[in-house]
Design a protein around this motif. Structure first.
Motif, PDB file in Angstrom:
ATOM      1  N   ILE A 147      40.900 102.132  72.639  1.00 36.91           N
ATOM      2  CA  ILE A 147      39.434 101.593  72.271  1.00 36.91           C
ATOM      3  C   ILE A 147      39.050 100.221  73.140  1.00 36.91           C
ATOM      4  N   GLY A 148      40.341  99.527  73.071  1.00 33.63           N
ATOM      5  CA  GLY A 148      40.125  98.324  73.848  1.00 33.63           C
ATOM      6  C   GLY A 148      39.843  98.531  75.333  1.00 33.63           C
ATOM      7  N   LEU A 149      40.720  99.281  75.889  1.00 36.24           N
ATOM      8  CA  LEU A 149      40.677  99.508  77.411  1.00 36.24           C
ATOM      9  C   LEU A 149      39.084 100.022  77.823  1.00 36.24           C
ATOM     10  N   PHE A 150      38.669 101.148  76.830  1.00 40.46           N
ATOM     11  CA  PHE A 150      37.543 101.835  77.590  1.00 40.46           C
ATOM     12  C   PHE A 150      36.403 101.170  77.027  1.00 40.46           C
ATOM     13  N   GLY A 151      36.728 100.629  75.617  1.00 39.88           N
ATOM     14  CA  GLY A 151      35.359  99.913  75.090  1.00 39.88           C
ATOM     15  C   GLY A 151      35.007  98.588  76.242  1.00 39.88           C
ATOM     16  N   SER A 152      36.121  97.750  76.594  1.00 44.33           N
ATOM     17  CA  SER A 152      35.784  96.690  77.396  1.00 44.33           C
ATOM     18  C   SER A 152      35.311  97.094  78.931  1.00 44.33           C
ATOM     19  N   ALA A 153      35.810  98.364  79.325  1.00 45.22           N
ATOM     20  CA  ALA A 153      35.237  98.456  80.639  1.00 45.22           C
ATOM     21  C   ALA A 153      33.869  99.250  80.524  1.00 45.22           C
ATOM     22  N   LEU A 154      33.528  99.773  79.543  1.00 41.26           N
ATOM     23  CA  LEU A 154      32.157  99.999  79.234  1.00 41.26           C
ATOM     24  C   LEU A 154      30.940  98.829  79.234  1.00 41.26           C
ATOM     25  N   LEU A 155      31.519  98.045  78.510  1.00 42.79           N
ATOM     26  CA  LEU A 155      30.866  96.704  78.165  1.00 42.79           C
ATOM     27  C   LEU A 155      30.588  95.889  79.269  1.00 42.79           C
ATOM     28  N   LEU A 156      31.885  95.936  79.910  1.00 45.32           N
ATOM     29  CA  LEU A 156      31.638  95.247  81.402  1.00 45.32           C
ATOM     30  C   LEU A 156      30.523  95.882  82.491  1.00 45.32           C
ATOM     31  N   GLN A 158      28.220  97.469  81.511  1.00 43.15           N
ATOM     32  CA  GLN A 158      26.857  97.384  80.986  1.00 43.15           C
ATOM     33  C   GLN A 158      26.326  96.057  81.599  1.00 43.15           C
ATOM     34  N   ILE A 159      27.282  94.960  81.691  1.00 40.07           N
ATOM     35  CA  ILE A 159      26.997  93.687  82.174  1.00 40.07           C
ATOM     36  C   ILE A 159      26.656  93.942  83.967  1.00 40.07           C
ATOM     37  N   ASP A 160      27.551  94.486  84.471  1.00 39.90           N
ATOM     38  CA  ASP A 160      27.485  94.733  85.853  1.00 39.90           C
ATOM     39  C   ASP A 160      28.202  95.833  86.222  1.00 39.90           C
ATOM     40  N   VAL A 161      27.642  97.038  86.982  1.00 36.89           N
ATOM     41  CA  VAL A 161      28.155  98.156  87.343  1.00 36.89           C
ATOM     42  C   VAL A 161      29.619  97.891  87.985  1.00 36.89           C
ATOM     43  N   ARG A 162      29.860  97.018  88.940  1.00 37.31           N
ATOM     44  CA  ARG A 162      30.690  96.684  89.820  1.00 37.31           C
ATOM     45  C   ARG A 162      31.849  96.280  88.855  1.00 37.31           C
ATOM     46  N   LEU A 163      31.605  95.683  87.653  1.00 38.76           N
ATOM     47  CA  LEU A 163      32.775  95.138  87.023  1.00 38.76           C
ATOM     48  C   LEU A 163      33.418  96.556  86.238  1.00 38.76           C
ATOM     49  N   GLY A 164      32.647  97.423  86.010  1.00 39.16           N
ATOM     50  CA  GLY A 164      33.196  98.796  85.449  1.00 39.16           C
ATOM     51  C   GLY A 164      33.855  99.425  86.241  1.00 39.16           C
ATOM     52  N   LEU A 165      33.468  99.402  87.750  1.00 36.39           N
ATOM     53  CA  LEU A 165      34.303 100.198  88.717  1.00 36.39           C
ATOM     54  C   LEU A 165      35.688  99.592  88.904  1.00 36.39           C
ATOM     55  N   LEU A 171      42.667 100.726  86.134  1.00 43.19           N
ATOM     56  CA  LEU A 171      43.464 101.813  85.264  1.00 43.19           C
ATOM     57  C   LEU A 171      44.021 102.837  85.939  1.00 43.19           C
ATOM     58  N   VAL A 172      43.597 103.346  86.991  1.00 39.31           N
ATOM     59  CA  VAL A 172      44.228 104.186  87.799  1.00 39.31           C
ATOM     60  C   VAL A 172      45.641 103.625  88.394  1.00 39.31           C
ATOM     61  N   ILE A 173      45.651 102.524  88.871  1.00 33.57           N
ATOM     62  CA  ILE A 173      46.770 102.035  89.409  1.00 33.57           C
ATOM     63  C   ILE A 173      47.951 101.672  88.414  1.00 33.57           C
ATOM     64  N   VAL A 174      47.267 101.341  87.189  1.00 28.90           N
ATOM     65  CA  VAL A 174      48.419 100.943  86.197  1.00 28.90           C
ATOM     66  C   VAL A 174      48.971 102.308  85.504  1.00 28.90           C
ATOM     67  N   SER A 175      47.974 103.346  85.514  1.00 30.68           N
ATOM     68  CA  SER A 175      48.627 104.627  84.831  1.00 30.68           C
ATOM     69  C   SER A 175      49.597 105.330  85.830  1.00 30.68           C
ATOM     70  N   ILE A 176      49.502 104.992  87.192  1.00 37.03           N
ATOM     71  CA  ILE A 176      50.320 105.761  88.210  1.00 37.03           C
ATOM     72  C   ILE A 176      51.677 104.971  88.196  1.00 37.03           C
ATOM     73  N   SER A 177      51.541 103.737  88.076  1.00 41.37           N
ATOM     74  CA  SER A 177      52.870 102.921  88.088  1.00 41.37           C
ATOM     75  C   SER A 177      53.438 103.237  86.670  1.00 41.37           C
ATOM     76  N   SER A 178      52.868 103.296  85.558  1.00 42.04           N
ATOM     77  CA  SER A 178      53.407 103.300  84.365  1.00 42.04           C
ATOM     78  C   SER A 178      54.167 104.826  84.309  1.00 42.04           C
ATOM     79  N   PHE A 179      53.481 105.766  84.941  1.00 44.27           N
ATOM     80  CA  PHE A 179      54.284 107.103  85.004  1.00 44.27           C
ATOM     81  C   PHE A 179      55.588 107.148  85.559  1.00 44.27           C
ATOM     82  N   ALA A 242      42.516  89.443  89.146  1.00 44.37           N
ATOM     83  CA  ALA A 242      41.510  90.040  90.034  1.00 44.37           C
ATOM     84  C   ALA A 242      40.368  90.319  89.027  1.00 44.37           C
ATOM     85  N   LEU A 243      40.466  90.620  87.933  1.00 43.21           N
ATOM     86  CA  LEU A 243      39.227  90.885  87.303  1.00 43.21           C
ATOM     87  C   LEU A 243      38.481  89.619  86.893  1.00 43.21           C
TER      88      LEU A 243
END
Length: 298
Positions: A147-156, A158-165, A171-179, A242-243
Motif C-alpha cells: 500500500i505504501g509503495l504504490f500509494g506513494s508512487a500514485l500520489l507523487l 498526481q503531483i507530477d508524472v515525472r515523479l511517478g516514473l 521499484l524495478v531496480i529494487v525488485s531485481i536486486s532483492s531477487f 535520488a527521489l
C-alpha cells in the motif's frame, strides 16, 4: 559463481516443497476470523496513513493563508488514526499470542510422541516462533509495503508524472536486486539453522574446541546475513537521495506548487524510499520461513 548457482538450486528446492504453505495453513486454520479482522484493520489504517502527508501539507498552506479548516481536519484525522492504531495493537497481541501457544504446544507434544530427540524439538520449537511472526510481521509488513509503495508512487505521479516514473524505475531496480539477494540469503539461513539445531548437543558434549567452532560458525553466518542487510540499507539511502533531489527539482521548476504540496511530495518520496528497503527484508524472511517449515515437517 558457484555460490550463486548453489543458492539458486536451494531456492528452487525450497519453493517446490510446498512445506511453508502447508504449515502456515495448519497454524491459521483455527484463527481465520481473528486474522481477517486484524488484517482488515491494518488495511484501513494504512490507506488512511497515505492521506497524512497531504493533510499536513494542506494544514501548512492553511496556516500560511490564515485558514483554520485544514488544521481542524488534520486534528480530527490524527485522533481517529490514533484510535485505529491503538485498537490494532491491542487486537494483534491477543490474536498472535493465542496462535503461538496453541501451535507450539501441539507441535512439542506431537514431536515427542513420535520419538524426536529433545535437542531437535527444543531448537525447532524456538524456530517455530518465526512461523507465527509470519502472520504478525511478514503479512502485515507486506500489506504495509504494498500500500505504501504504490500509494506513494500514485500520489507523487498526481503531483507530477515525472515523479511517478522515477518511483517506477526505482521499484524495478529494487525488485531485481532483492531477487538476487534473497537467493543468497536462502543458503545462509539454511547453514545457520543447521548449526542452531546442533546447539543443545554441542553444549551437552562440553568439548571446548567443538563449542568454540560451533559458535564461531554461527557468528560467521550471522555476519554474512548482516552484510546483505547493510548493502540493502545503502541502496535504499541512495534511492531516497535520488527521489528527494527529483522532488526538489520539480518543485523548483514548477510555477504553481505550494509549500504544503512540496512538503507532501518530500514525505511521499521518503516513505517510498524507506518502504523499498522492506522488499529485500520480506524476501529474506520468506527464505528463512521456507527452511523452517521444511524442518517442522521432517
Amino acid at each position: 559463481m558457484v555460490m550463486a548457482r548453489k543458492s539458486l538450486d536451494d531456492a528452487r528446492e525450497l519453493r517446490r516443497s510446498g512445506a511453508l504453505i502447508r504449515v502456515l495453513r495448519e497454524i491459521s486454520r483455527e484463527h481465520r476470523g481473528r486474522l481477517a479482522v486484524t488484517y482488515a484493520l491494518v488495511i484501513c489504517t494504512e490507506l488512511a496513513m497515505l492521506l497524512q502527508p497531504q493533510l499536513i501539507g494542506s494544514a501548512i498552506d492553511g496556516a500560511l493563508s490564515r485558514h483554520l479548516s485544514p488544521i481542524i481536519t488534520l486534528i480530527v484525522f490524527w485522533i481517529l488514526l490514533t484510535v485505529s492504531e491503538t485498537a490494532g495493537a491491542i487486537l494483534d497481541t491477543r490474536t498472535f499470542g493465542r496462535m503461538y501457544f496453541k501451535w507450539v504446544s501441539a507441535f512439542v507434544v506431537r514431536r515427542r510422541k513420535s520419538g524426536a530427540e529433545v535437542s531437535q524439538v527444543v531448537a525447532r520449537s524456538a524456530l517455530s516462533r518465526e512461523l507465527i511472526d509470519f502472520f504478525e510481521m511478514e503479512v502485515i509488513g507486506a500489506v504495509t509495503t504494498f500500500i505504501g509503495l504504490f500509494g506513494s508512487a500514485l500520489l507523487l505521479a498526481q503531483i507530477d508524472v515525472r515523479l511517478g516514473l522515477a518511483c517506477g524505475v526505482a521499484l524495478v531496480i529494487v525488485s531485481i536486486s532483492s531477487f538476487f539477494m534473497s537467493n543468497l540469503a536462502i543458503r545462509f539461513h539454511r547453514k545457520l539453522n543447521d548449526r542452531l539445531e546442533l546447539e543443545v548437543d554441542t553444549i551437552a558434549d562440553g568439548d571446548e574446541v567443538g563449542v568454540s567452532r560451533h559458535f564461531e560458525e554461527i557468528a560467521q553466518w550471522r555476519i554474512r546475513l548482516s552484510d546483505l542487510s547493510a548493502w540493502n540499507f545503502a541502496g535504499s539511502r541512495l534511492i531516497a537521495l535520488a527521489l528527494i533531489v527529483a522532488v526538489l527539482y520539480v518543485g523548483a521548476s514548477a510555477d504553481n506548487i505550494s509549500p504544503g504540496t512540496l512538503f507532501a511530495a518530500c514525505s511521499y518520496a521518503l516513505s517510498f524510499a524507506a518502504l523499498s528497503t522492506s522488499l529485500p527484508m520480506l524476501l529474506d524472511q520468506m527464505t528463512r520461513l521456507w527452511d523452517i517449515a521444511i524442518r517442522m515437517e521432517n
